[in-house]
Structure formats: C-alpha cells, structure tokens
Design a protein around this motif. Structure first.
Motif, PDB file in Angstrom:
ATOM      1  N   ARG A   5       0.977   4.050  -2.905  1.00  0.00           N
ATOM      2  CA  ARG A   5       0.648   5.443  -2.573  1.00  0.00           C
ATOM      3  C   ARG A   5       1.743   6.385  -3.074  1.00  0.00           C
ATOM      4  NH1 ARG A   5       2.439   8.594   1.564  1.00  0.00           N
ATOM      5  NH2 ARG A   5       1.102  10.336   2.230  1.00  0.00           N
ATOM      6  N   LEU A  24      -7.526  -0.499  -2.815  1.00  0.00           N
ATOM      7  CA  LEU A  24      -6.379  -1.387  -2.614  1.00  0.00           C
ATOM      8  C   LEU A  24      -6.301  -1.865  -1.170  1.00  0.00           C
ATOM      9  CD1 LEU A  24      -3.786  -2.708  -3.694  1.00  0.00           C
ATOM     10  CD2 LEU A  24      -2.562  -0.588  -3.129  1.00  0.00           C
ATOM     11  N   ALA A  25      -6.586  -0.974  -0.221  1.00  0.00           N
ATOM     12  CA  ALA A  25      -6.539  -1.353   1.196  1.00  0.00           C
ATOM     13  C   ALA A  25      -7.575  -2.433   1.498  1.00  0.00           C
ATOM     14  CB  ALA A  25      -6.766  -0.129   2.071  1.00  0.00           C
ATOM     15  N   TRP A  70       0.845  -1.218   0.000  1.00  0.00           N
ATOM     16  CA  TRP A  70       0.000   0.000   0.000  1.00  0.00           C
ATOM     17  C   TRP A  70       0.864   1.245   0.000  1.00  0.00           C
ATOM     18  CZ3 TRP A  70      -0.643   4.222   3.149  1.00  0.00           C
ATOM     19  CH2 TRP A  70      -1.803   4.978   2.953  1.00  0.00           C
ATOM     20  N   LEU A 119      -6.414   4.052  -3.457  1.00  0.00           N
ATOM     21  CA  LEU A 119      -5.749   3.507  -2.271  1.00  0.00           C
ATOM     22  C   LEU A 119      -6.739   2.819  -1.345  1.00  0.00           C
ATOM     23  CD1 LEU A 119      -3.218   6.383  -1.443  1.00  0.00           C
ATOM     24  CD2 LEU A 119      -2.718   4.138  -2.447  1.00  0.00           C
TER      25      LEU A 119
END
Length: 465
Positions: free
Chosen positions: A40, A163-164, A36, A160
């Motif tokens: 980012r 993705l998390a 992550w 993000l």
C-alpha cells in the motif's frame, strides 16, 4: 479460565497441533499484514510521484481564473491543450474547477499553499460525490492562488483488495497445512511417550518389572526412557532383595520356632499326662525356652531394623555426637555378655554427625561379634584413634575367602552356624556406618583373630555451639 480448563483437557497431541496452528496463524497474519501495508505504501508513493511529475502550464492558473464562472465552472472549455484536470484554490479557500474535473473539497492546507505559507502539500481528500482521491496542491499563477490536481485512490484500492484476498487465501491454506503438519509431527514426536505410557500401564497391570524401553538418541525423551529403565531396574532389584529377605527371615525364624514349639509341647504334655519331668530337665527346658525367646526377639528386632527404608533406618535425626562416649557405653553393655573375657578400651575423643541410638547399636553389634568368637579368658581390644574405631578379638579368625561375605544378610560362616545369632549383626553395622558417611572393613589380625575397623568422618574437637 473456562477455555483454559477445556484446553488442558485436550490430549497432548491435540494441544500441540492447536498451538502449532495458532502460532502459524499469528505468524502468517503478521506477515500478510506487513506485506499488504508495504505494498500500500509503495503504491501510494508511486501515485504521489505521478502527481508530482504532472506538468502544469505556466498560464494554467491565469486562464482558469479568467474563464471561471460561478454558475457552472466545470463546463468552461477555455483551457490550454494538454492541461491537467484540477482546480485553482484561492487563499480564502475559494476554488475554480477546471473542465471535466470533479470538484475536490478545499482543506486548510490547500489555502495555506495559496497564501504562500507552503510550497506544496499532499493529502487525501474527497470529491463532492464522495470519491476518495489523492490531492497535490502547489503554488502556481499570481499571488494568492494555487493549483490542486488529484487522482482517484481507486487506482490502487483495487490492487490492494486483490492482494488482500490472495493473502487471506494463502493464510488460510497455511493455517490448515500447519494444523495438519502439527498433528502429524505431534503423533510422530509422541510415539516414544506412547511407548513409555504403554510400558507404565503394563507394569501397573502386571507388576512385571522386567520391561525395558529402547533408548534412541540423547534428547529429553531418551533421557526419560533411560530414567524409566533405571527406575524399573531399581524396583526389580528392591523387590528381589525384599523377597530374599523374606525367604531368609522365614528360614531363620523356622529354627527357633521349631525348637520353641518342641520344648513347649514337652512341657504341655507333661502337664496333661501328669508325668512330671525331673526338676533338672524342667529347668533346662525353661532355660532353653527363654533363650529361644530372647533369640527370636533379637532376630525380629534385626529384621525390623533392616526392613526400614534407608532414609528412615536411623529412626531419629542426625546430630553431633561423641563417638568415644558411645563406644564407652557400648563396652559397658558388652562386658556382662562376655563372662570371663577382658575388654580393654583406649578411646580418644572424636565427634561425628550421626543418629546416636543407631550408632551405639552398631558398636554393640561389633563387640557382640567379638565376644562370640573370643576364647574363654581372652582379651578384646577396643581402640579409637583419629576417627578409626577398631575392635580386635583373639578368636579363630575369618578365612580370607569368607571375608567378602561377612556383611551379607543372614550369611554365617560354616564354622559359626552352631553359635547363636542370625547373621544380621554385621549387616546392620555396615548399613549404619555407610549412612553416616563412613566405611567398615574386617581383616585378619597379626597373631590370630580378627580386626573390625570403622572409619567415620568427624573431628577431634566438638564444633562450636
């Protein structure tokens, strides 16, 4: 401490599964965070590159300043076609917001660019409505001015966040899978331990020492199984020797006890019936009782000596002793027992590490054996040279086929079974010599008789104090 105690109470396979799950969870969490974080940074770098690649017209700042209205600058429509949305920053921190642009808070770094202290600056900022944005401020237009352009961070935040969530789901599945796999691996890996546990419980319940565990491979479990098999084999052998010792002892004790009982019953019957035995017969009976009691006491003493564990058989601590002095004392003790025999001793100094009482008893047993088999008027030769103690008699000797058995417990030559003794003397000698680190052997002597040879490690001079 309480959680640790609760953890230690869990079964071993549960602990292994839990530790595996925790280890995988930590690894997955670290990997997910790293993924992550790298994503980012990559997205922010792309956003920064997009801001840097934005083209700002040469007259953008001048036009914004001419048309900037303090009352409502955001409604000013007079801008160049294709100009980016943004604002002009002055060296004093004032701003002039372009049309259709959200006012962004001016930071000190932006004012420094306008003042000519920096060429450009990239930083996070926020609009007056609270939206987080990425801001690029670079020098443009007349002196004392700079242009700030911005893009909302929500462009990458949604990616993000997605993705998390994906990484969290993968991590959860990984932890559950790791716990399941850990439990399965623990069960499979602990099967040999379960077999070993079952074998130990079986031995404890049934005392069956014939149980053996199959040894597979060369890992730690295989070594543990092999050690268990060796232990049970040693215990079985020890129990067999103990049972044999008890059986042999019972057999050897039966003879003197039977004879002793018969003689005492004769004496008691004589007293009860009032028929006195002839004085000579009475003396013979009493002498026989005394001899049998002495023989019985010697046999019990030998049994006690043999029943001790090897580590405690000496009954005392090891120390440096003079073997020649011990042999000399043993010769003096043996002389009264060999009436009519000559014991010639030639002893050179030799110092060994041993338990004095046990070593002296062993030498006395050797001399007693020589006395028992020596003819009347014979000579027993005792020598000590270079650490070898020899005791030679001139008796009938021992047949070659009987020599391998002379150190066995309760073994007695057929020709010697009519003589007193229990067959334990040489066993005690061999045991004492072996515990001292030496060796003992019996061989036929030239010209007849037997030579007993004992070699003990040591030195001809005493060690320094």
């Amino acid at each position: 401490m309480a959680p640790l105690r609760r953890f230690n109470r869990l079964p071993l396979r549960s602990r292994l599964a839990l530790l595996t799950a925790v280890a995988v969870a930590v690894a997955v969490a670290v990997s997910a965070f790293a993924c992550w974080f790298l994503t980012r940074n990559q997205l922010r770098d792309e956003l920064d590159n997009a801001l840097r690649s934005t083209v700002i017209p040469a007259d953008y700042a001048n036009l914004m300043l001419r048309n900037c209205q303090d009352s409502d600058p955001t409604t000013n429509p007079k801008v160049l076609p294709g100009s980016p949305s943004g604002q002009v920053v002055l060296a004093g921190g004032e701003r002039c917001v372009g049309p259709n642009s959200q006012p962004v808070e001016v930071q000190d770094a932006d004012a420094e660019v306008a003042a000519g202290l920096r060429e450009e600056v990239l930083h996070d900022g926020a609009t007056e409505s609270g939206q987080e944005v990425r801001v690029l401020t670079k020098r443009a237009g007349p002196a004392g001015t700079a242009v700030s352009i911005s893009r909302p961070l929500s462009e990458i935040d949604s990616t993000l966040n997605t993705l998390a969530l994906l990484l969290a789901a993968v991590a959860g599945v990984g932890v559950v899978g790791a716990a399941t796999a850990g439990l399965w691996i623990a069960r499979a890996g602990l099967k040999p331990v379960d077999r070993l546990t079952g074998a130990v419980e079986h031995v404890a319940l049934t005392e069956d020492l014939e149980v053996r565990i199959p040894v597979e491979g060369e890992d730690e479990i295989a070594r543990l199984s092999q050690s268990f098999n060796s232990m049970t084999a040693a215990l079985a052998s020890s129990r067999d020797r103990q049972q044999q010792l008890i059986a042999d002892a019972g057999h050897e004790l039966r003879t003197p006890l039977t004879s002793l009982r018969t003689n005492i019953e004769l004496l008691v019957r004589s007293e009860e019936t009032g028929r006195a035995l002839p004085a000579e017969d009475r003396r013979a009976l009493l002498a026989s009782v005394k001899a049998q009691v002495v023989e019985l006491a010697a046999l019990i003493g030998d049994l006690q000596e043999l029943s001790r564990p090897d580590a405690a058989a000496g009954g005392g601590r090891l120390e440096i002793v003079a073997l020649h002095e011990i042999a000399d004392r043993a010769v003096e003790r043996a002389r009264p027992r060999g009436s009519g025999l000559t014991i010639a001793a030639a002893l050179e100094p030799w110092y060994v590490r041993a338990e004095p009482a046990s070593l002296e008893r062993a030498v006395v047993n050797l001399l007693d054996n020589a006395v028992k088999f020596s003819p009347s008027g014979g000579v027993i030769e005792v020598g000590l040279r270079s650490g070898e103690l020899t005791v030679r008699d001139h008796g009938p000797g021992i047949p070659a086929d009987e020599l391998p058995h002379v150190f066995e417990r309760f073994w007695r030559s057929p020709s010697a079974r009519s003589l007193p003794g229990s067959g334990l003397g040489l066993s005690i000698v061999a045991r004492t010599v072996q515990q001292t680190g030496g060796a003992i052997a019996l061989r036929a002597a030239e010209g007849g008789g037997t030579v007993a040879s004992v070699r003990l490690p040591g030195a001809g001079t005493p060690p320094p104090a």
